[in-house]
Design a protein around this motif. Structure first.
Motif, PDB file in Angstrom:
ATOM      1  N   LEU A 101       0.825  -1.209   0.000  1.00 51.05           N
ATOM      2  CA  LEU A 101       0.000   0.000   0.000  1.00 51.05           C
ATOM      3  C   LEU A 101       0.857   1.257   0.000  1.00 51.05           C
ATOM      4  CD1 LEU A 101      -2.790  -1.096   2.517  1.00 51.05           C
ATOM      5  CD2 LEU A 101      -3.027  -0.766   0.037  1.00 51.05           C
ATOM      6  N   VAL A 102       1.955   1.249   0.720  1.00 54.19           N
ATOM      7  CA  VAL A 102       2.859   2.403   0.716  1.00 54.19           C
ATOM      8  C   VAL A 102       3.480   2.585  -0.659  1.00 54.19           C
ATOM      9  CG1 VAL A 102       5.054   3.272   1.610  1.00 54.19           C
ATOM     10  CG2 VAL A 102       3.332   2.403   3.187  1.00 54.19           C
ATOM     11  N   GLU A 103       3.914   1.493  -1.290  1.00 52.14           N
ATOM     12  CA  GLU A 103       4.532   1.580  -2.616  1.00 52.14           C
ATOM     13  C   GLU A 103       3.544   2.061  -3.673  1.00 52.14           C
ATOM     14  OE1 GLU A 103       7.799   1.180  -3.180  1.00 52.14           O
ATOM     15  OE2 GLU A 103       7.890   1.020  -1.025  1.00 52.14           O
ATOM     16  N   LEU A 104       2.273   1.695  -3.505  1.00 52.85           N
ATOM     17  CA  LEU A 104       1.246   2.155  -4.442  1.00 52.85           C
ATOM     18  C   LEU A 104       0.799   3.579  -4.137  1.00 52.85           C
ATOM     19  CD1 LEU A 104      -0.981  -1.049  -4.738  1.00 52.85           C
ATOM     20  CD2 LEU A 104       0.505  -0.084  -6.492  1.00 52.85           C
ATOM     21  N   GLY A 105       1.214   4.130  -3.009  1.00 51.59           N
ATOM     22  CA  GLY A 105       0.822   5.493  -2.646  1.00 51.59           C
ATOM     23  C   GLY A 105      -0.561   5.574  -2.060  1.00 51.59           C
ATOM     24  N   CYS A 106      -1.070   4.444  -1.524  1.00 53.11           N
ATOM     25  CA  CYS A 106      -2.430   4.419  -0.998  1.00 53.11           C
ATOM     26  C   CYS A 106      -2.492   4.635   0.521  1.00 53.11           C
ATOM     27  CB  CYS A 106      -3.104   3.081  -1.331  1.00 53.11           C
ATOM     28  SG  CYS A 106      -3.357   2.805  -3.105  1.00 53.11           S
ATOM     29  N   LEU A 107      -1.387   4.427   1.210  1.00 56.91           N
ATOM     30  CA  LEU A 107      -1.381   4.551   2.664  1.00 56.91           C
ATOM     31  C   LEU A 107      -0.771   5.895   3.054  1.00 56.91           C
ATOM     32  CD1 LEU A 107      -2.129   2.906   5.185  1.00 56.91           C
ATOM     33  CD2 LEU A 107       0.247   2.122   5.276  1.00 56.91           C
ATOM     34  N   ARG A 108      -1.537   6.689   3.768  1.00 58.05           N
ATOM     35  CA  ARG A 108      -1.109   8.043   4.106  1.00 58.05           C
ATOM     36  C   ARG A 108      -0.678   8.193   5.567  1.00 58.05           C
ATOM     37  NH1 ARG A 108      -0.105  10.014  -0.804  1.00 58.05           N
ATOM     38  NH2 ARG A 108      -1.902   9.783  -2.202  1.00 58.05           N
ATOM     39  N   LYS A 109      -1.145   7.293   6.424  1.00 54.29           N
ATOM     40  CA  LYS A 109      -0.876   7.466   7.856  1.00 54.29           C
ATOM     41  C   LYS A 109      -0.752   6.100   8.508  1.00 54.29           C
ATOM     42  CE  LYS A 109      -2.732   9.729  11.993  1.00 54.29           C
ATOM     43  NZ  LYS A 109      -3.866  10.517  12.565  1.00 54.29           N
ATOM     44  N   LEU A 110       0.151   6.004   9.484  1.00 49.49           N
ATOM     45  CA  LEU A 110       0.353   4.759  10.212  1.00 49.49           C
ATOM     46  C   LEU A 110      -0.357   4.824  11.559  1.00 49.49           C
ATOM     47  CD1 LEU A 110       4.168   4.120   9.571  1.00 49.49           C
ATOM     48  CD2 LEU A 110       2.227   3.049   8.422  1.00 49.49           C
ATOM     49  N   VAL A 136       8.896   0.974   4.741  1.00 47.26           N
ATOM     50  CA  VAL A 136       7.646   1.661   5.070  1.00 47.26           C
ATOM     51  C   VAL A 136       7.898   2.779   6.074  1.00 47.26           C
ATOM     52  CG1 VAL A 136       5.378   1.398   6.144  1.00 47.26           C
ATOM     53  CG2 VAL A 136       6.217  -0.337   4.548  1.00 47.26           C
ATOM     54  N   LEU A 137       8.651   2.481   7.102  1.00 42.39           N
ATOM     55  CA  LEU A 137       8.919   3.494   8.127  1.00 42.39           C
ATOM     56  C   LEU A 137       9.678   4.675   7.546  1.00 42.39           C
ATOM     57  CD1 LEU A 137       9.881   1.147  11.110  1.00 42.39           C
ATOM     58  CD2 LEU A 137       7.825   2.565  10.932  1.00 42.39           C
ATOM     59  N   THR A 138      10.629   4.396   6.669  1.00 47.44           N
ATOM     60  CA  THR A 138      11.420   5.475   6.079  1.00 47.44           C
ATOM     61  C   THR A 138      10.542   6.376   5.216  1.00 47.44           C
ATOM     62  OG1 THR A 138      13.411   4.089   6.092  1.00 47.44           O
ATOM     63  CG2 THR A 138      13.399   5.989   4.612  1.00 47.44           C
ATOM     64  N   LYS A 139       9.710   5.763   4.377  1.00 49.17           N
ATOM     65  CA  LYS A 139       8.874   6.567   3.488  1.00 49.17           C
ATOM     66  C   LYS A 139       7.776   7.320   4.238  1.00 49.17           C
ATOM     67  CE  LYS A 139       9.614   4.182  -0.862  1.00 49.17           C
ATOM     68  NZ  LYS A 139       8.984   3.611  -2.067  1.00 49.17           N
ATOM     69  N   MET A 140       7.358   6.770   5.368  1.00 53.97           N
ATOM     70  CA  MET A 140       6.322   7.446   6.144  1.00 53.97           C
ATOM     71  C   MET A 140       6.920   8.428   7.143  1.00 53.97           C
ATOM     72  SD  MET A 140       3.589   6.289   4.823  1.00 53.97           S
ATOM     73  CE  MET A 140       2.359   6.873   5.963  1.00 53.97           C
ATOM     74  N   GLY A 141       8.255   8.608   7.131  1.00 52.21           N
ATOM     75  CA  GLY A 141       8.901   9.595   7.977  1.00 52.21           C
ATOM     76  C   GLY A 141       9.066   9.182   9.420  1.00 52.21           C
ATOM     77  N   SER A 142       9.036   7.880   9.716  1.00 51.77           N
ATOM     78  CA  SER A 142       9.184   7.393  11.086  1.00 51.77           C
ATOM     79  C   SER A 142      10.613   6.898  11.316  1.00 51.77           C
ATOM     80  CB  SER A 142       8.187   6.258  11.368  1.00 51.77           C
ATOM     81  OG  SER A 142       6.858   6.721  11.198  1.00 51.77           O
ATOM     82  N   LYS A 143      10.967   6.757  12.569  1.00 55.76           N
ATOM     83  CA  LYS A 143      12.314   6.348  12.935  1.00 55.76           C
ATOM     84  C   LYS A 143      12.454   4.836  12.787  1.00 55.76           C
ATOM     85  CE  LYS A 143      15.665   6.626  16.721  1.00 55.76           C
ATOM     86  NZ  LYS A 143      15.900   7.071  18.129  1.00 55.76           N
TER      87      LYS A 143
END
Length: 615
Positions: A101-110, A136-143
């Motif tokens: 979902l992250v790779e497809l650009g469908c997931l906006r928030k964890l 996933v964590l890197t692309k979503m800006g998490s540590k």
């Protein structure tokens, strides 16, 4: 860049370009001239892929949708992403779902549960899970917890720089080693050896591929390829061998395999390490392309050597990118040398089988119906020029029953199939080969010979055609020349008399042998019975009396006599209806009581006489 994950493993799918993953690579120089793949991804292959991908629903499962959407994008399509439908299918406990979902650009928030799943994936003991979670964590800006990842890598690391799939595995795994390299580039942890990764490949018959437990060769090779193209250890020859394997595997029908094939071929056609070239020859023109069919401009093609179908050397030089127009029709084995432009290319040798065809057409036909195989010059000649047919009909009868057919051709003489075909009005056809007669071709056909009568339908109207064909002809030709009315031999219908009653069939049987005089067999019978008569006469003459013994002797004596009578009866039955084997079986059975009773009867008689003498 889209990273492709399958069964806990990932690969990079670059959309629309794949250059980012290999910008840091060093150009690989080939030692000598290499051989590349023989085929490329054709338009027909792409159409087949699109047909399979478009038939796949992209709203039923997340992984299938990712594969289909990725492959469609690489094929130049612009598919819509059904994010709302896919979000309803996701599981917060699945690292793979979150990754796709992250790779497809469908997931906006964890969410909190998603974060818990990803953090567990970093230390799950599987390198693939660690990579997906870190991505996933890197692309979503998490540590990202690097220490957890380092713990997983250290537990699976091998001395040569490769990695195992699990702690309990006994040998290195190509996919895990490739993902360890990707983790190192993603967050700067771990150390993977590309040379160790290359050694995990298998090269058979010029094809280099990789295998891993739970994955087929296409998937594994595609997953590994991105890491290999990011290193300077792989040679141009190895990359070309991987291309050969992938092109030999392009006839896949599964969405997942198509996605892997397209990802790998796109990497091979756009990288800074080595781009394999494919040489095609069509209609005498050479063309240099990459594996996905895009032309490589600035390439120079020359002929190294050439042989014809007889194995003779042939001197061939290209005129620009085309074969010489005066090349004789035939089959040639040509070895080309491809010199590409500067960049991520290497000189390649390509051997191709080239067929040079000829344009051969019928020019003129002449048909004569004659009385025999020799012409007198007085016969009527029917002629026609291609593509016309002669007017009227040719009539044959008992006076003119030999067809003389001659055909002249235009063009080259590379004709392998030249026939005259006669088609009966009923629809049945029969063909006869035309033989060379000097510069032309001809046939003498006797309509009364078995050559014709055993194959043809019989008298009637036939359509005559000339057929020209061959593997070295540009096209085959069928020319309808005209009609022939065959009335010889005349048609005959069954006579009514043949269908009526027949005379009575009489047979002459074998005459029986003459019967011998009856006096001879009667005399023989009397001679055989004479001993019995002599016995009875002797008894009467000597005054002897026949009596059965008394007491216990009576039982054994009677039993012995009964056995003898049974044997006599068996012989009578053998004479009347028993066969030899049945009679022998019965005799064997009767022999047992006969021997026993006879022995006891004689013993009793001997004992009685001995007692009498003693008294």
């Amino acid at each position: 860049a889209l990273s492709h994950v399958s069964g806990g493993c990932t690969r990079n799918i670059m959309i629309p370009t794949l250059r980012r993953s290999v910008l840091a690579a060093t150009l690989v120089l080939s030692h000598g001239i290499i051989s590349g793949p023989d085929t490329l991804l054709t338009t027909a292959d792409k159409s087949r892929f699109l047909k399979v991908l478009k038939a796949k629903s992209t709203k039923t499962d997340i992984s299938g949708s990712f594969y289909a959407l990725s492959a469609l994008t690489l094929l130049g399509e612009k598919p819509k992403k059904p994010c709302q439908s896919l979000l309803k299918l996701k599981s917060d406990d699945s690292i793979q779902d979150l990754y796709f979902l992250v790779e497809l650009g469908c997931l906006r928030k964890l969410s909190t549960s998603m974060m818990s799943t990803l953090e567990s994936g970093l230390s799950s003991g599987a390198i693939a899970d660690a990579f997906m979670a870190a991505e996933v964590l890197t692309k979503m800006g998490s540590k990202v917890d690097k220490e957890a990842i380092e713990g997983v890598l250290s537990s699976l690391a091998q001395k040569d720089g490769s990695y195992k799939a699990t702690a309990g595995a006994s040998r290195s795994d190509a996919v895990s080693t490739a993902f360890a390299a990707k983790l190192g580039k993603l967050i700067g942890v771990g150390k993977s050896s590309s040379s160790a990764l290359i050694k995990l490949g298998k090269k058979v018959g010029g094809k280099l591929y990789f295998s891993s437990t739970g994955r087929n060769r296409i998937e594994t090779t595609s997953l590994v390829l991105g890491s290999l193209l990011s290193s300077s250890d792989i040679s141009a020859d190895d990359i070309a061998s991987i291309a050969v394997f992938l092109m030999s595997s392009k006839h896949v029908e599964e969405v997942k395999d198509i996605s892997h094939i397209m990802t790998a071929l796109t990497l091979l056609s756009d990288n800074t390490v080595h781009i394999p070239l494919v040489l095609t020859v069509k209609d005498g023109a050479t063309k240099v392309s990459n594996v996905v069919g895009a032309p490589v401009k600035g390439s120079k093609v020359t002929v190294e050597s050439a042989e014809n179908s007889n194995g003779d050397k042939v001197d061939i030089s290209l005129s620009g990118s085309k074969l010489p127009s005066n090349l004789k029709p035939g089959l040639y084995e040509i070895k080309f040398k491809v010199t590409p432009p500067e960049g991520a290319y290497a000189e390649q040798l390509a051997t191709r089988s080239v067929s040079v065809t000829a344009d051969v057409l019928p020019k003129k036909v002449a048909v004569i119906a004659a009385r025999g195989s020799k012409l007198t010059g007085k016969e009527v000649k029917h002629t026609a020029t291609f593509p016309n047919s002669f007017p009227g009909e040719i009539e044959t009868d008992e006076n003119e029953y030999v067809l003389h057919v001659k055909v002249a051709l235009t063009g080259n003489d590379k004709v392998e199939q030249l026939f005259m075909q006669l088609s009966h009005e009923s629809g049945k056809t029969v063909s006869f080969p035309l033989e060379p007669t000097g510069k032309n071709f001809g046939k003498k056909l006797n309509l009364g010979s078995p050559e014709f009568t055993n194959k043809a339908y019989g008298p009637g109207l036939y359509s005559l055609s000339i057929i020209v064909g061959g593997t070295l002809l540009t096209k085959s030709t069928r020319w309808e020349v005209g009609n022939i009315m065959i009335t010889w031999p005349p048609a005959s219908s069954p006579s009514v008399e043949l269908m009526g009653p027949k005379e009575e069939i009489s047979h002459t049987f074998h005459q029986p042998d003459p019967v011998p005089n009856i006096i001879l067999p009667l005399a023989f019978t009397a001679i055989c019975l004479a001993p019995l008569g002599i016995i009875f006469v002797g008894i009467q003459h000597l005054g002897l009396k026949l009596k059965l013994p008394g007491g216990s002797q009576n039982i054994w004596a009677l039993s012995f006599l009964a056995s003898l009578l049974a044997i006599i009866g068996l012989n009578v039955m053998y004479f009347l209806f028993l066969n030899t084997f049945e009679a022998l079986g019965g005799l064997l059975i009767l022999a047992v009581p006969t021997v026993i009773t006879g022995n006891r009867a004689l013993n009793d008689l001997y004992a009685k006489r001995r007692k009498t003498k003693t008294e």
